[in-house]
Design a protein around this motif. Structure first.
Motif, short mmCIF file in Angstrom:
data_model
loop_
_atom_site.label_atom_id
_atom_site.label_comp_id
_atom_site.label_asym_id
_atom_site.label_seq_id
_atom_site.Cartn_x
_atom_site.Cartn_y
_atom_site.Cartn_z
N ILE A 1 4.93 7.07 176.84
CA ILE A 1 4.51 7.04 175.43
C ILE A 1 3.02 7.34 175.27
CG2 ILE A 1 6.35 5.50 174.68
CD1 ILE A 1 4.25 3.22 174.75
N ALA A 2 2.25 7.22 176.36
CA ALA A 2 0.84 7.58 176.29
C ALA A 2 0.64 9.09 176.24
CB ALA A 2 0.08 6.99 177.49
N ASP A 3 1.69 9.85 176.49
CA ASP A 3 1.68 11.31 176.38
C ASP A 3 2.10 11.67 174.96
OD1 ASP A 3 2.17 14.05 176.42
OD2 ASP A 3 3.05 14.04 178.41
N GLY A 4 1.11 11.86 174.09
CA GLY A 4 1.38 12.06 172.68
C GLY A 4 2.23 13.29 172.40
N ALA A 5 1.98 14.39 173.12
CA ALA A 5 2.73 15.62 172.88
C ALA A 5 4.19 15.45 173.26
CB ALA A 5 2.11 16.77 173.67
N ALA A 6 4.45 14.81 174.39
CA ALA A 6 5.82 14.61 174.83
C ALA A 6 6.57 13.68 173.87
CB ALA A 6 5.84 14.02 176.25
N LEU A 7 5.90 12.63 173.41
CA LEU A 7 6.54 11.70 172.47
C LEU A 7 6.84 12.39 171.15
CD1 LEU A 7 7.42 8.74 172.06
CD2 LEU A 7 5.14 8.30 171.11
N ASN A 8 5.89 13.19 170.67
CA ASN A 8 6.11 13.92 169.42
C ASN A 8 7.30 14.87 169.52
OD1 ASN A 8 5.03 14.66 166.64
ND2 ASN A 8 5.03 16.66 167.66
N ALA A 9 7.47 15.48 170.70
CA ALA A 9 8.60 16.39 170.90
C ALA A 9 9.93 15.65 170.79
CB ALA A 9 8.49 17.08 172.26
N VAL A 10 9.98 14.42 171.30
CA VAL A 10 11.20 13.61 171.19
C VAL A 10 11.49 13.29 169.73
CG1 VAL A 10 12.27 11.40 171.75
CG2 VAL A 10 11.00 12.65 173.51
N PHE A 11 10.47 12.90 168.98
CA PHE A 11 10.65 12.61 167.55
C PHE A 11 11.12 13.85 166.81
CE2 PHE A 11 8.58 8.65 168.32
CZ PHE A 11 8.78 7.85 167.20
N THR A 12 10.52 15.00 167.13
CA THR A 12 10.89 16.25 166.46
C THR A 12 12.35 16.60 166.73
OG1 THR A 12 8.62 17.08 166.64
CG2 THR A 12 10.36 18.71 166.28
N GLN A 13 12.78 16.40 167.96
CA GLN A 13 14.14 16.74 168.35
C GLN A 13 15.16 15.75 167.80
OE1 GLN A 13 14.78 17.15 172.62
NE2 GLN A 13 16.91 16.52 172.43
N GLU B 1 1.56 7.22 165.00
CA GLU B 1 1.37 8.58 164.48
C GLU B 1 2.71 9.31 164.34
OE1 GLU B 1 -1.68 10.93 163.71
OE2 GLU B 1 -1.51 8.96 162.77
N CYS B 2 3.57 9.15 165.34
CA CYS B 2 4.87 9.82 165.26
C CYS B 2 5.70 9.25 164.12
CB CYS B 2 5.61 9.67 166.59
SG CYS B 2 4.98 10.73 167.91
N CYS B 3 5.67 7.94 163.94
CA CYS B 3 6.41 7.33 162.83
C CYS B 3 5.88 7.83 161.49
CB CYS B 3 6.31 5.81 162.90
SG CYS B 3 7.25 5.06 164.24
N ARG B 4 4.57 7.92 161.40
CA ARG B 4 3.94 8.37 160.15
C ARG B 4 4.34 9.80 159.82
NH1 ARG B 4 -2.40 10.17 160.00
NH2 ARG B 4 -2.40 11.10 157.91
N HIS B 5 4.28 10.69 160.80
CA HIS B 5 4.48 12.11 160.52
C HIS B 5 5.94 12.55 160.52
CE1 HIS B 5 0.26 13.16 160.33
NE2 HIS B 5 0.04 12.49 161.45
N HIS B 6 6.83 11.68 160.97
CA HIS B 6 8.24 12.06 161.02
C HIS B 6 9.10 11.24 160.06
CE1 HIS B 6 8.04 14.92 164.40
NE2 HIS B 6 7.03 14.18 164.82
N GLY B 7 8.46 10.58 159.11
CA GLY B 7 9.21 9.93 158.04
C GLY B 7 10.08 8.77 158.48
#
Length: 341
Positions: free
Chosen positions: A67-79, A117-123
């Protein structure tokens, strides 16, 4: 939540509480998106065994990321586009924070900022996250209540979890993100961590080794069975945090806010003597414990007990597992998992 509530993202599904939470959600017919880095803080084989159990379940997807890898976590949220998030991944352990503080900064601070950040940007409609009874620190006014001040932590682990609560409030205030923080009290049960007291004592008694009893055994803990913890987690996830209409800025109460923000204790609401646990382990194992009495350890506290009234009012939560039942279930699991006669 019903099966049409959309996927739930659960971090830390290879961990003790995360594993049990994922099982509970899957039992309800929900889709679970699991996230864990499966690090070696303790035996990864135990984590892999938990994941193997989850991997057999329909509706479970797993992502091996940090979860400290922001890009990888964001990709999971996006998917996966989760509707709700239950964040249980963390660098755990009070004593380990004394020797490896940077692990707590990365997992508990950087990682939590990425979650927010992921929660904020992914609704995401509701973020539920793990805090700890350790945030009460130097406070000795028991039972501990979320209405009390919790700004005197005694370890970096506790400080990092208190920081999570404050970070969550800022996102609830600034972006309207509903957040619920859960302060867990001395969790134990099957599939528990090897660095936890119940596991350490059981192994030592079976091996004929001595167990260390700090504060000369004069300790009280609100031992909470993992099924009760998970019941509180899932009930909290069901009830989306909302602003407290009675909250006053001139007399601010810590557990609620004018933002969609909540804090709850999850405990058994009963302080049990440490020596009672030793007795129950001896009875179930059929062996006497060899003990060494030691003074209080740095960063530790003599007693904990949870006031769960707020959680009960909001969700109907009630702890349901007596210590005698929970210890027996843990010992039976330990014997089975480790194939100990």
């Amino acid at each position: 939540m019903t099966s049409d509530a959309g996927p739930i993202l659960v971090t830390g599904t290879a961990g003790f509480i995360g594993f049990h939470t994922a099982v509970k959600l899957l039992d309800r017919g929900l889709e679970v998106i699991g996230v864990d880095n499966v690090n070696d803080y303790y035996d990864p084989n135990l984590k892999e065994a938990r994941l193997a159990r989850l991997g057999e379940r329909q509706g479970h997807q797993f992502h091996r990321i940090d979860i400290a890898d922001g890009a990888a976590l964001n990709a999971v949220f996006t998917q996966s586009r989760p509707r709700r998030v239950i964040h249980l991944a963390a660098q755990a352990g009070v004593r380990y924070s004394l020797v490896n503080p940077h692990a707590y900064v990365q997992a508990n601070l950087v990682g939590f900022a990425n979650i927010l950040e992921c929660c904020r940007h992914h609704g995401v409609e509701h973020l539920v996250y793990a805090s700890t009874s350790s945030v009460y620190g130097a406070n000795t006014n028991m039972p501990f209540s979320v209405r009390q001040n919790a700004d005197h932590p005694l370890t970096l682990y506790a400080a990092s979890k208190r920081a999570n609560e404050l970070m969550a409030h800022s996102y609830s205030h600034l972006f309207g993100l509903p957040t619920t923080g859960l302060r867990f009290f001395t969790v134990y049960g099957p599939w528990g961590r090897p660095d936890m007291m119940m596991y350490i004592f059981t192994k030592a008694i079976l091996d004929g080794r001595e167990i260390e009893l700090f504060n000369h055994g004069e300790m009280l803990r609100d031992f909470t069975y993992v099924d009760d913890i998970v019941e509180g987690v899932v009930r909290s996830c069901d009830v989306v945090a909302t602003p407290d209409p009675q909250w006053r800025s001139d007399v601010p109460t810590p557990g609620t806010s004018k933002a969609p923000y909540r804090l709850y204790n999850i405990g058994n609401n009963k302080a049990e003597p440490l020596m009672r646990v030793v007795e129950l382990l001896e009875q179930r194992l059929g062996r006497k414990a060899k003990t060494i009495m030691k003074p209080m350890q740095m960063g530790d506290v003599p007693a904990t007990c949870a006031d769960v009234d707020d959680l009960t009012r909001q969700t109907g939560f009630q702890p349901a597992t007596p210590l005698e039942v929970g210890v027996a279930r843990f010992v039976d699991w330990y014997r089975s998992y480790h194939q100990v006669a």
